[in-house]
Design a protein around this motif. Sequence first.
Motif, short mmCIF file in Angstrom:
data_model
loop_
_atom_site.label_atom_id
_atom_site.label_comp_id
_atom_site.label_asym_id
_atom_site.label_seq_id
_atom_site.Cartn_x
_atom_site.Cartn_y
_atom_site.Cartn_z
N TRP A 41 3.50 7.31 4.81
CA TRP A 41 3.32 7.60 6.23
C TRP A 41 2.82 6.36 7.00
O TRP A 41 2.89 6.33 8.22
CB TRP A 41 2.35 8.76 6.42
CG TRP A 41 0.98 8.52 5.87
CD1 TRP A 41 0.53 8.83 4.62
CD2 TRP A 41 -0.11 7.89 6.54
NE1 TRP A 41 -0.76 8.43 4.46
CE2 TRP A 41 -1.18 7.85 5.63
CE3 TRP A 41 -0.29 7.37 7.81
CZ2 TRP A 41 -2.41 7.29 5.96
CZ3 TRP A 41 -1.52 6.81 8.13
CH2 TRP A 41 -2.57 6.79 7.21
N LEU A 42 2.34 5.35 6.29
CA LEU A 42 1.88 4.13 6.97
C LEU A 42 3.01 3.39 7.69
O LEU A 42 2.76 2.60 8.60
CB LEU A 42 1.19 3.19 5.97
CG LEU A 42 -0.17 3.66 5.46
CD1 LEU A 42 -0.67 2.70 4.38
CD2 LEU A 42 -1.17 3.75 6.58
N TYR A 43 4.24 3.67 7.29
CA TYR A 43 5.38 3.04 7.98
C TYR A 43 5.55 3.58 9.40
O TYR A 43 6.33 3.04 10.18
CB TYR A 43 6.68 3.25 7.19
CG TYR A 43 6.80 2.36 5.99
CD1 TYR A 43 6.83 0.99 6.13
CD2 TYR A 43 6.89 2.90 4.71
CE1 TYR A 43 6.95 0.16 5.03
CE2 TYR A 43 7.01 2.08 3.60
CZ TYR A 43 7.04 0.71 3.77
OH TYR A 43 7.15 -0.10 2.69
N ILE A 82 0.84 -1.20 0.00
CA ILE A 82 0.00 0.00 0.00
C ILE A 82 0.87 1.25 0.00
O ILE A 82 0.60 2.21 -0.72
CB ILE A 82 -0.94 -0.02 1.23
CG1 ILE A 82 -1.86 -1.23 1.16
CG2 ILE A 82 -1.75 1.26 1.33
CD1 ILE A 82 -2.61 -1.51 2.43
N ALA A 83 1.92 1.24 0.83
CA ALA A 83 2.77 2.42 0.96
C ALA A 83 3.56 2.71 -0.31
O ALA A 83 3.79 3.87 -0.66
CB ALA A 83 3.73 2.25 2.13
N LEU A 84 3.98 1.68 -1.01
CA LEU A 84 4.80 1.87 -2.20
C LEU A 84 4.04 1.56 -3.49
O LEU A 84 4.65 1.39 -4.54
CB LEU A 84 6.05 1.01 -2.12
CG LEU A 84 6.98 1.27 -0.92
CD1 LEU A 84 8.15 0.32 -0.95
CD2 LEU A 84 7.44 2.71 -0.89
N ILE A 117 -0.59 4.36 -6.08
CA ILE A 117 -1.13 5.60 -5.52
C ILE A 117 -0.10 6.14 -4.54
O ILE A 117 0.29 5.48 -3.57
CB ILE A 117 -2.47 5.34 -4.80
CG1 ILE A 117 -3.47 4.74 -5.78
CG2 ILE A 117 -3.01 6.64 -4.21
CD1 ILE A 117 -4.76 4.30 -5.13
N GLY A 118 0.38 7.33 -4.76
CA GLY A 118 1.43 7.91 -3.93
C GLY A 118 0.88 8.52 -2.65
O GLY A 118 -0.32 8.71 -2.46
#
Length: 180
Positions: free
Chosen positions: A48-50, A38-40, A43-44
């Motif tokens: 921040w999910l990390y 999802i993070a990479l 969709i950019g």
Amino acid sequence: MAKKQQDQRADEGRKAVFRIPTTAYLAIGLLTVCVTPIALGEIGGFQWLYVFPLALLVFVARTRTVANREGLQVRTVFGQRDLPWSSLKGLAITNKARVRAVLGDDTQVALPTVRTRHLPVLALVSEGKIKDPSGVLSDEELAGHKPAAEAAPEPSPEPAEPKPSADAEQTSGGDGKPAE
């Protein structure tokens, strides 16, 4: 060098560290792997999910309670508090088997990762300043002395083979037929 460290540890006395099990790091790694698509993804803006796996990593690494001869050291994500044994009035147990330290002014301090099953260990480390409510340890063990009865353990006798009862049939070999 090793002898010097061993002597230093002996002077410090007993020490117990209560922390979140290290297997929690596996769960954090799994969360990181699950967040990565999802993070990479296409969709950019979701990098921040990390923050969630990173926050959990810091939480697991920092949160602990250390008990030693002098008292308790409570460490959380954002702070640390030292509680000498002399400042404790006792321990309180919550409904979920968590333990809290009760200070002289009746304020309670949560002891992270300490549960009721750890009370004998706290009693042992405190050298009798906290009583063992479970009764597992004797007063001599709490003071650091082994009772004379337990100083030299006796070898346990080997278990005797059970004798067959009079009602049981005697069999010969593995065929299951009664012996004649």
